[in-house]
Structure formats: C-alpha cells, structure tokens
Design a protein around this motif. Structure first.
Motif, PDB file in Angstrom:
ATOM      1  N   TYR A  48       0.817  -1.217   0.000  1.00 21.57           N
ATOM      2  CA  TYR A  48       0.000   0.000   0.000  1.00 21.57           C
ATOM      3  C   TYR A  48       0.851   1.268   0.000  1.00 21.57           C
ATOM      4  O   TYR A  48       0.440   2.288  -0.519  1.00 21.57           O
ATOM      5  CB  TYR A  48      -0.986  -0.013   1.177  1.00 21.57           C
ATOM      6  N   SER A 205      -2.025  -8.314  10.302  1.00 22.12           N
ATOM      7  CA  SER A 205      -2.329  -7.128  11.112  1.00 22.12           C
ATOM      8  C   SER A 205      -3.751  -7.214  11.683  1.00 22.12           C
ATOM      9  O   SER A 205      -4.129  -6.383  12.495  1.00 22.12           O
ATOM     10  CB  SER A 205      -2.187  -5.861  10.257  1.00 22.12           C
ATOM     11  N   GLU A 230       4.478  -7.235  15.225  1.00 24.46           N
ATOM     12  CA  GLU A 230       3.872  -6.135  15.995  1.00 24.46           C
ATOM     13  C   GLU A 230       2.522  -6.599  16.519  1.00 24.46           C
ATOM     14  O   GLU A 230       1.963  -7.573  16.005  1.00 24.46           O
ATOM     15  CB  GLU A 230       3.685  -4.907  15.082  1.00 24.46           C
TER      16      GLU A 230
HETATM   17  P1  OAD Z   1      -0.900  -6.715   6.472  1.00 23.48           P
HETATM   18  O1  OAD Z   1       0.147  -6.121   5.586  1.00 23.48           O
HETATM   19  O2  OAD Z   1      -2.049  -5.868   6.850  1.00 23.48           O
HETATM   20  O3  OAD Z   1      -0.229  -7.230   7.821  1.00 23.48           O
HETATM   21  C1  OAD Z   1       0.930  -8.019   7.821  1.00 23.48           C
HETATM   22  C2  OAD Z   1       1.403  -8.168   9.265  1.00 23.48           C
HETATM   23  O4  OAD Z   1       2.495  -9.063   9.293  1.00 23.48           O
HETATM   24  C3  OAD Z   1       1.864  -6.848   9.890  1.00 23.48           C
HETATM   25  O5  OAD Z   1       1.395  -6.780  11.214  1.00 23.48           O
HETATM   26  C4  OAD Z   1       3.413  -6.986   9.878  1.00 23.48           C
HETATM   27  O6  OAD Z   1       4.034  -6.344  10.979  1.00 23.48           O
HETATM   28  C5  OAD Z   1       3.569  -8.472   9.994  1.00 23.48           C
HETATM   29  N1  OAD Z   1       4.786  -8.998   9.372  1.00 23.48           N
HETATM   30  C6  OAD Z   1       5.346  -8.686   8.174  1.00 23.48           C
HETATM   31  N2  OAD Z   1       6.408  -9.440   7.916  1.00 23.48           N
HETATM   32  C7  OAD Z   1       6.549 -10.270   8.981  1.00 23.48           C
HETATM   33  C8  OAD Z   1       7.466 -11.309   9.328  1.00 23.48           C
HETATM   34  N3  OAD Z   1       8.468 -11.670   8.515  1.00 23.48           N
HETATM   35  N4  OAD Z   1       7.290 -11.936  10.503  1.00 23.48           N
HETATM   36  C9  OAD Z   1       6.275 -11.588  11.346  1.00 23.48           C
HETATM   37  N5  OAD Z   1       5.397 -10.633  11.083  1.00 23.48           N
HETATM   38  C10 OAD Z   1       5.520  -9.977   9.909  1.00 23.48           C
HETATM   39  O7  OAD Z   1      -1.373  -8.077   5.766  1.00 23.48           O
HETATM   40  P2  OAD Z   1      -2.682  -8.940   6.081  1.00 23.48           P
HETATM   41  O8  OAD Z   1      -3.025  -8.861   7.505  1.00 23.48           O
HETATM   42  O9  OAD Z   1      -2.460 -10.264   5.478  1.00 23.48           O
HETATM   43  O10 OAD Z   1      -6.591  -8.363   0.916  1.00 23.48           O
HETATM   44  O11 OAD Z   1      -3.759  -8.153   5.223  1.00 23.48           O
HETATM   45  C11 OAD Z   1      -5.069  -8.601   5.126  1.00 23.48           C
HETATM   46  C12 OAD Z   1      -5.669  -8.277   3.784  1.00 23.48           C
HETATM   47  O12 OAD Z   1      -5.541  -6.895   3.489  1.00 23.48           O
HETATM   48  C13 OAD Z   1      -4.977  -8.958   2.629  1.00 23.48           C
HETATM   49  O13 OAD Z   1      -5.428 -10.278   2.417  1.00 23.48           O
HETATM   50  C14 OAD Z   1      -5.291  -8.065   1.450  1.00 23.48           C
HETATM   51  C15 OAD Z   1      -5.273  -6.714   2.088  1.00 23.48           C
HETATM   52  O14 OAD Z   1      -6.204  -5.812   1.605  1.00 23.48           O
HETATM   53  C16 OAD Z   1      -6.672  -8.839  -0.362  1.00 23.48           C
HETATM   54  O15 OAD Z   1      -5.719  -9.100  -1.046  1.00 23.48           O
HETATM   55  C17 OAD Z   1      -8.029  -9.071  -0.872  1.00 23.48           C
END
Ligand code: OAD
Length: 284
Positions: A48, A205, A230
């Motif tokens: 994003y 998240s 986090e």
């Molecule tokens: P987010 O990008 O919202 O959250 C990812 C989370 O993982 C964050 O809290 C990061 O801090 C954490 N994170 C990243 N890398 C990490 C690592 N190596 N180890 C541990 N934690 C890590 O992604 P989602 O929660 O998956 O929708 O987002 C949900 C939905 O929002 C997605 O499925 C997408 C988006 O809109 C669609 O594609 C339809």
C-alpha cells in the motif's frame, strides 16, 4: 503481574499444543515476506505504501470493484508482482505442513493469494483461501470463466485481460473489498472454529473483516497464539477477550510472541520437540 499469565508464554503454549489435535491457523501476508513478497500495511515496504505512483484515491482502492472497473491497470501491475509460482514457500509454510503431517492441523485459513500453502505441499482440503486465488478468473460482465494461463500471458505483457465473448474486463477470483468471501470460507468457519483446540494467528495485522473476527469464534478456553512482528487488531474493535492481541490488556489463554514468523515457528518446533523433523522438511 499475574504469575499464571506470565508463565503462559510460547513454551507453555507449545506444551498445551502437544496434546491438541485440532489446531487452526489464521495466516496473513507476514508469512510470505521472507519469500520476497511484500505485505500490505508495513510502512515503507508494504504494497500500500508503494502504490503512490499509481495516483490512487487511497491505497485499498486497488482492491475496490468500482475503481477497478474504471482503472484496472494498477491492480494488474500489482497482480504481476504477486503472481504465484514466482516464489518458494517459507519455513512458516513448511511448519504448517509439519502440523498436518503430525495430524494436528484442522485447517489453515489464509488471507494470502500467493498460493504458497499449496506449493509447500499442504493438502488442499486443509487450506481455506479466504481471499481467493489467481487460479480462476471471471468476466465482470458475463461471468465467463478463464484459467490461470489466460490471465498469466496477458498480465505479463502488461495488458488488461478482456473477455473473448463480451469484451468485459476479466478479473482474477481474488476477493475485493465489498465482495463475498468464497462459500468454502463460511462452510469451514462453521465446522472448524467450534472444534478448534488451539489457534495460531500468524503474520497478519488483523485489520480486515470478516477474517479478523474469526479469532472470537473459538471456545473461550482455546489458547490463541499470535506470532507477529507487531501487535495486531484494532483496540476499538470487539475482539472478544483477545485484548492481549493488540497489546492492551492481558488474559490467561492468549500469547503474543513478538518475532518474525519464521523465528516464531522454529522456536515453537523446538519447544514441541520437532526440531529435527522441521529441519529435515526445510532441507528436502
Ligand atoms: P498486512 O500487511 O495488513 O499485515 C501483515 C502483518 O504481518 C503486519 O502486522 C506486519 O508487521 C507483519 N509482518 C510482516 N512481515 C513479517 C514477518 N516476517 N514476521 C512476522 N510478522 C511480519 O497483511 P494482512 O493482515 O495479510 O486483501 O492483510 C489482510 C488483507 O488486506 C490482505 O489479504 C489483502 C489486504 O487488503 C486482499 O488481497 C483481498
């Protein structure tokens, strides 16, 4: 500090889990970042924050149908970046596979569209792809179905796929905001969450509904382990008694293990006495 609470850490959770046989995993983009796939919301590196060049009204617009109908280009550029099979699964994906091999995995509910769960060899009946996949696509107008190859070829030429029948825009079956989640999601939520004896929430998240509400559906005594960089969730959101998950207030059955997903699962594997098998799986 409550001594019971303090002692319910990753190790204690692992001990509890060793007796469980219906583990449910809720996964998000954080389990795939170590494969080189960006997540969505991490400041700077998340998709994003990389969308500025597309002049979107707001970043999530890339997944909104109304916006997509008028300007599908940003989505298809993103789709190219996220295209499945370009990447290999992470240790976290293989840990979930190990859970299945140990006959503990009831289901993995993933928000990811990279299909790395399949690539890691987890059985398809154990996977719920809550936000859809690239495997099939449909024309927005006449609903004609198209396969992966059709979409792939066009996406990689930086073109927009149009329906051969009616010229409508063809959209991969990825769930956009406002769209219904796949029927399989509801079916499995219904059958699994009341049965779950342990919940692992990893790399998400917890910002997106309805997925983020699932953690309230487990039994009130079912431990919930969050492995994430986090705290997750919204403090103003009703997460049941999952307050610990967003770092606000603690309760007895929740554990927040703040680490990378890969480090977290590797510690979990160690605590479970699965270190050798886990390493073998990673090397195979
Ligand atoms: P987010 O990008 O919202 O959250 C990812 C989370 O993982 C964050 O809290 C990061 O801090 C954490 N994170 C990243 N890398 C990490 C690592 N190596 N180890 C541990 N934690 C890590 O992604 P989602 O929660 O998956 O929708 O987002 C949900 C939905 O929002 C997605 O499925 C997408 C988006 O809109 C669609 O594609 C339809």
């Amino acid at each position: 500090e409550d001594p019971v609470l303090k002692s319910f850490n990753l190790e204690a959770a692992a001990e509890y889990m060793s007796k469980c046989s219906n583990v449910v995993v809720m996964a998000g983009a954080g389990i795939s970042t170590s494969a080189g796939i960006p997540d969505f919301r991490s400041p700077g590196t998340g998709l994003y924050s990389q969308l500025e060049k597309y002049n979107l009204p707001f970043p999530e617009a890339v997944f909104h149908l109304d916006f997509f109908r008028t300007n599908p280009k940003p989505f298809f550029l993103l789709a190219k970046e996220l295209y499945p099979q370009k990447f290999t699964p992470t240790p976290t994906h293989y840990f979930i596979r190990l859970l299945e091999e140990k006959k503990k995995l009831l289901r993995v509910f993933t928000q990811n569209i990279d299909s790395l769960e399949r690539v890691a060899g987890i059985s398809t009946d154990k996977i719920v792809e809550a936000h859809g996949t690239f495997f099939t696509s449909h024309c927005l107008d006449c609903r004609e179905e198209y396969d992966l190859e059709f979409i792939k070829e066009i996406i990689f030429k930086d073109e927009i796929p149009h329906c051969k029948k009616c010229d409508g825009i063809v959209k991969p079956d990825i769930v956009f905001f406002g769209e219904k989640l796949p029927a399989r999601f509801n079916d499995c939520v219904h059958s699994d969450f009341s049965k779950a004896d342990f919940l692992i929430i990893i790399g998400t998240s917890l910002k997106v509904a309805p997925f983020n509400r699932l953690l309230t559906f487990v039994d009130k005594d079912c431990p919930r382990l969050l492995i994430n960089m986090e705290p997750a969730g919204n403090s103003n959101q009703d997460m049941g008694s999952g307050a610990l998950l967003y770092g606000k207030k603690a309760n007895r059955r929740d554990v927040f293990h703040q680490s990378t997903c890969d480090e977290g699962v590797s510690e979990l594997a160690k605590s479970l006495g699965w270190e050798d098998e886990f390493n073998k799986l990673l090397q195979s």
